[in-house]
Design an enzyme around this catalytic site. Structure first.
Site, mmCIF file in Angstrom:
data_model
loop_
_atom_site.group_PDB
_atom_site.id
_atom_site.type_symbol
_atom_site.label_atom_id
_atom_site.label_comp_id
_atom_site.label_asym_id
_atom_site.label_seq_id
_atom_site.Cartn_x
_atom_site.Cartn_y
_atom_site.Cartn_z
ATOM 1 C CG ASP A 195 -6.603 -5.901 0.977
ATOM 2 O OD1 ASP A 195 -6.366 -7.084 1.304
ATOM 3 O OD2 ASP A 195 -5.723 -5.044 0.860
ATOM 4 C CB ALA B 154 2.606 -5.160 -8.849
ATOM 5 C CB SER C 263 -3.432 -13.579 1.493
ATOM 6 O OG SER C 263 -2.541 -13.388 0.426
ATOM 7 C CB SER D 152 1.390 -2.038 -5.817
ATOM 8 O OG SER D 152 2.176 -3.138 -6.218
ATOM 9 N N GLY E 107 0.782 -1.223 0.000
ATOM 10 C CA GLY E 107 0.000 0.000 0.000
ATOM 11 C C GLY E 107 0.816 1.276 0.000
ATOM 12 C CE LYS F 46 -2.636 -3.345 0.461
ATOM 13 N NZ LYS F 46 -2.153 -4.739 0.289
ATOM 14 C CB THR G 182 9.611 -7.845 -3.800
ATOM 15 O OG1 THR G 182 9.264 -6.999 -2.699
ATOM 16 C CG2 THR G 182 11.063 -8.258 -3.661
#
Length: 495
Positions: free
Chosen positions: A260, A200, A268, A203, A172, A292, A207
């Protein structure tokens, strides 16, 4: 019996099969009844949504077409004969209906639902029904059951070391690419940190997307084992090793609906860490008005949920609440974020201090898991490893082991600067809006797309001076991003 033929149509995440309307002796009513079919050959079986084709040139008589996902998942060569039959609705849908009514599901019911989802027996509509029902009400026990069920249906990584550490941010915050600094610091110290990351979804970069600018991230489980044995670490895409694959299916429906919840987030993250073989985990929860997690009360509730689930699945967690009031670093998007990461690792004088400081702090918390270090020594040790160049050397070895990219990626050549409307000071930056603008520019699919932040909160700015620079690899992407930035820049400049 029908022969399978691959059809170059991407129907992710669904399996889709194609049949000609006039072939095989089926009538229109039978086609309607066979909306979802089971395709079988010996032990290879998949369920697929049926699409009817009226173009007689795409399939020959006696053929069934399979979309890219269905063909890959069935795992058979083109031309193999298969049988088809009507697919019965999964029995686990009864549990979904109960959850819609507000009932609490037991562990076996949740496990059955997740098994069927992982086998692609659910349509996106049915998955959405399950997610919405869970978002309305979910107990901590159901969250724990969901975590275990998702970890159980996929692959699992096993390591010889009794101490396997990891670090995860709930996301976030644009530019918060601390994992790519934490991992080489921890590896240089000597702890095992096999970092598997997702790409992603909403976003501008994950990474895995950012690391892919520097090295190959599509690595098999066997190769990961080899790299970790030699380098103590890996920075790889988790999708290749199918850790908690049901979670990826859920996410594909979850994100467009913008569902979410904390419960689904915890399940998750923890299911993937459990499947990855982690024993000790640092969790970064940024807290801020456009993050978030918006306030301290929410953060404490989320922290307690992580701690509860972790204690039940045998993972030691250290949950850190961090500042989520603005983006971290300067770059937003894969190439720009990789630039910032390498600047920090090289100890460049102009490297973003906020990214460096947060990464060192989080690396220190990970190193505090080491029983050989006294309490609180982790931060000092992390700073030493970064300053000495040991972390950079570890990253360079990791890039070499995973396979360096042959071409140096650069920021997109199409640029536009968003300027300050008045003289003043940057009072706030909207993380969510900055992320949206970067994605409209093309990130993360276009590695060079994104945003270069030229000002942060508290900086003085003159009217007409640039707040940030948008990069895109096409004029179209730049136009999309400029349009949103023109309506709302994401920066609050106060006189």
């Amino acid at each position: 019996m029908l022969k399978i033929r691959p059809v170059a149509i991407d129907t992710y995440p669904e399996n889709t099969a194609f049949l000609p309307r006039s072939d095989g002796g089926y009538g229109a009513e039978q086609f309607q009844a066979l909306r979802k079919i089971e395709i079988c050959h010996a032990s290879n079986t998949i369920l697929a949504t049926l699409a009817i084709m009226d173009d007689k040139h795409l399939l020959r008589p006696g053929e069934i077409g399979l979309g890219e996902q269905a063909f890959r998942r069935l795992g058979l060569p083109a031309g193999t004969e298969v049988s088809i039959s009507q697919a019965m609705p999964p029995a686990s849908l009864d549990g979904v209906r109960r959850k819609i009514r507000g009932d609490t599901l037991d562990d076996a019911e949740i496990a059955s639902i997740i098994r069927d989802i992982s086998r692609f027996r659910y349509s996106p509509m049915e998955i959405a029904a399950f997610l919405v029902a869970c978002a309305a009400f979910m107990t901590t026990q159901e969250t724990l059951a969901l975590t275990r069920a998702m970890a159980d249906v996929g692959g699992k990584l096993k390591w010889s070391s009794p101490l396997v550490v990891d670090k995860h941010c709930i996301g976030g915050i644009p530019g918060n690419r601390t994992s790519m600094i934490v991992v080489p610091i921890v590896a240089a110290h000597g702890l095992i940190i096999p970092k598997t990351s997702s790409r992603a979804i909403t976003s501008p970069s994950g990474t895995a997307d950012t690391m892919e600018v520097l090295a190959n991230v599509d690595i098999s489980a066997e190769r990961m084992q080899e790299i970790v044995a030699k380098e103590n670490a890996v920075l790889a895409w988790g999708g290749r090793v199918k850790l908690s694959p049901a979670d990826d299916v859920l996410i594909s429906v979850e994100r467009p609906l913008r569902i979410d919840t904390f419960e689904q987030m915890v399940a998750s993250i923890m299911s993937k860490k459990l499947a990855a073989g982690s024993t000790h985990l640092v969790i970064d929860i940024p807290v801020g008005p456009t993050a978030k997690v918006r306030n301290q009360t929410e953060a404490v509730r989320l922290r307690k949920l992580f701690e509860y689930v972790a204690s039940k699945v045998g993972i030691v967690v250290d949950v850190v609440l961090t500042d989520g009031s603005q983006p971290i670093g300067r770059g937003v998007g894969p190439v720009l974020e990789a630039r910032d990461v390498m600047a920090v690792l090289r100890n460049d004088p102009g490297a973003p201090a906020d990214l460096r400081d947060r990464a060192v702090m989080l690396a220190g918390r990970v190193l505090d898991f080491d029983p050989q270090l006294k309490g609180g020594e982790g931060h000092v040790r992390a700073a030493e490893l970064l300053a000495s160049g040991a972390a950079l050397a570890a990253m360079e070895r990791l890039i070499a082991a995973q396979g360096p990219q042959g071409v140096t990626a650069r920021p997109g050549a199409f640029e536009h600067e968003v300027i300050a409307p008045i003289d003043g000071k940057v009072g706030a930056i909207d993380c969510h809006l900055i992320a949206r603008i970067a994605r409209l520019a093309g990130a993360p699919m276009e590695k060079g797309a994104g945003i270069d932040l030229l000002c942060k909160v508290g900086d003085a700015i003159g009217k007409g001076e640039p707040l940030y620079r948008i990069h895109a690899t096409s004029q179209t992407g730049l136009d999309f991003a400029r349009e949103l930035a023109a309506s709302s820049s994401g920066y609050d400049v106060t006189a």
